[in-house]
Design an enzyme around this catalytic site. Structure first.
Site, PDB file in Angstrom:
ATOM      1  N   LEU A 195     -13.347  21.641 -36.178  1.00  0.00           N
ATOM      2  CA  LEU A 195     -12.329  21.857 -35.146  1.00  0.00           C
ATOM      3  C   LEU A 195     -13.051  21.857 -33.806  1.00  0.00           C
ATOM      4  O   LEU A 195     -14.086  22.506 -33.658  1.00  0.00           O
ATOM      5  CB  LEU A 195     -11.656  23.219 -35.338  1.00  0.00           C
ATOM      6  CG  LEU A 195     -10.311  23.302 -36.056  1.00  0.00           C
ATOM      7  CD1 LEU A 195      -9.837  24.753 -36.060  1.00  0.00           C
ATOM      8  CD2 LEU A 195      -9.259  22.406 -35.441  1.00  0.00           C
ATOM      9  N   ASP A 196     -12.515  21.149 -32.824  1.00  0.00           N
ATOM     10  CA  ASP A 196     -13.116  21.156 -31.486  1.00  0.00           C
ATOM     11  C   ASP A 196     -13.152  22.582 -30.929  1.00  0.00           C
ATOM     12  O   ASP A 196     -12.280  23.396 -31.259  1.00  0.00           O
ATOM     13  CB  ASP A 196     -12.299  20.285 -30.523  1.00  0.00           C
ATOM     14  CG  ASP A 196     -12.447  18.797 -30.811  1.00  0.00           C
ATOM     15  OD1 ASP A 196     -13.450  18.408 -31.431  1.00  0.00           O
ATOM     16  OD2 ASP A 196     -11.558  18.024 -30.399  1.00  0.00           O
ATOM     17  N   PRO A 197     -14.128  22.889 -30.067  1.00  0.00           N
ATOM     18  CA  PRO A 197     -14.180  24.232 -29.466  1.00  0.00           C
ATOM     19  C   PRO A 197     -12.879  24.637 -28.772  1.00  0.00           C
ATOM     20  O   PRO A 197     -12.502  25.807 -28.803  1.00  0.00           O
ATOM     21  CB  PRO A 197     -15.332  24.115 -28.459  1.00  0.00           C
ATOM     22  CG  PRO A 197     -16.231  23.080 -29.056  1.00  0.00           C
ATOM     23  CD  PRO A 197     -15.310  22.080 -29.703  1.00  0.00           C
ATOM     24  N   ALA A 250      -9.931  23.950 -29.663  1.00  0.00           N
ATOM     25  CA  ALA A 250      -8.844  24.122 -30.638  1.00  0.00           C
ATOM     26  C   ALA A 250      -9.017  25.456 -31.354  1.00  0.00           C
ATOM     27  O   ALA A 250     -10.125  25.979 -31.471  1.00  0.00           O
ATOM     28  CB  ALA A 250      -8.862  22.987 -31.654  1.00  0.00           C
TER      29      ALA A 250
END
Length: 229
Positions: A51-53, A55
């Site tokens: 998961l992107d930071p 998100a």
């Protein structure tokens, strides 16, 4: 839970906080399980899908023998909710970078929005954002981006199983998407704006499901730490 149970294998459902990388979340759990539960320093642990930071939401962290399940879990369909900001783009397609272009939005209405959704259902061609960890010629794309290099990114097949708009309050649009492995919601945001002859970027993203695993059953890292006291 005993050390033996973690080593035999667990799938931990973690609700990843905003601004944490998936790597940070895994490292935090590894630290806690070694120091609070007494697991050996070299025990196996890993996550089943980054998961992107920027998100939040469901991160599946596998321990012990269940690390063998990671590739299977990564292949599961994923559900996301979030917000597109219509009328502007950023190089990263999200809030990691500043707005670089603005676009007209006067022509955008509910009918156009719902018609545009239909274009993205099923199998689509999607280009990953240049601000991503995918490698090209052995170098991660975001390294090319940060060096200011322009690079040709090849599109990839991905599948959007479900795509619905849950709120329209222009310039914001809230959505829910169920998609296959390898789908970039940031790219979906960018392409969605472009398809409406405008621009768009992602401002909020939350992963709510991976296969049958639901974020409703996930635990915050702080609460997980407290449960080990």
């Amino acid at each position: 839970m005993t050390p033996e149970e973690y080593l035999e294998g667990q799938v931990l459902l973690i609700d990843k906080p905003l601004k944490w990388s998936s790597f940070q979340a895994v490292n935090k759990l590894k630290y806690l399980l070694i120091n609070k539960v007494g697991l050996p320093k070299k025990f196996k642990i890993g996550h089943a899908g980054t998961l992107d930071p920027l998100a939040t939401g469901l991160l599946l962290i596998c321990t012990g023998k269940f690390t063998k399940k990671i590739s299977e879990l990564q292949g599961q369909a994923k559900e996301y909710t979030g917000t597109f900001y219509i009328g502007a783009t950023t190089p990263s397609y999200d809030l990691e970078t500043e707005i670089d272009q603005t676009f007209p939005t006067e022509h955008i209405n509910e009918v156009l929005i719902h018609e545009t959704v239909k274009q993205f259902l099923g199998e689509i061609d999607q280009k990953p954002p240049i601000f991503s960890a995918i490698k090209k010629d052995g170098v991660r794309l975001y390294e090319h981006a940060r060096a200011g290099e322009s690079i040709e990114i090849e599109s990839r097949k991905t599948t959007i199983h479900e795509f619905e708009i849950t709120r329209i309050a222009l310039p914001e649009i809230d959505f829910r998407v169920v998609c296959s492995k390898g789908t970039y919601i940031r790219s979906l945001a960018y392409d969605f704006g472009k398809a409406m002859n405008s621009g768009s970027h992602l401002t909020v993203l939350r992963r709510t499901k991976i296969g049958d695993y639901d974020v409703k059953n996930a635990i915050d890292i702080t609460l997980f730490e407290e449960s080990l006291q």
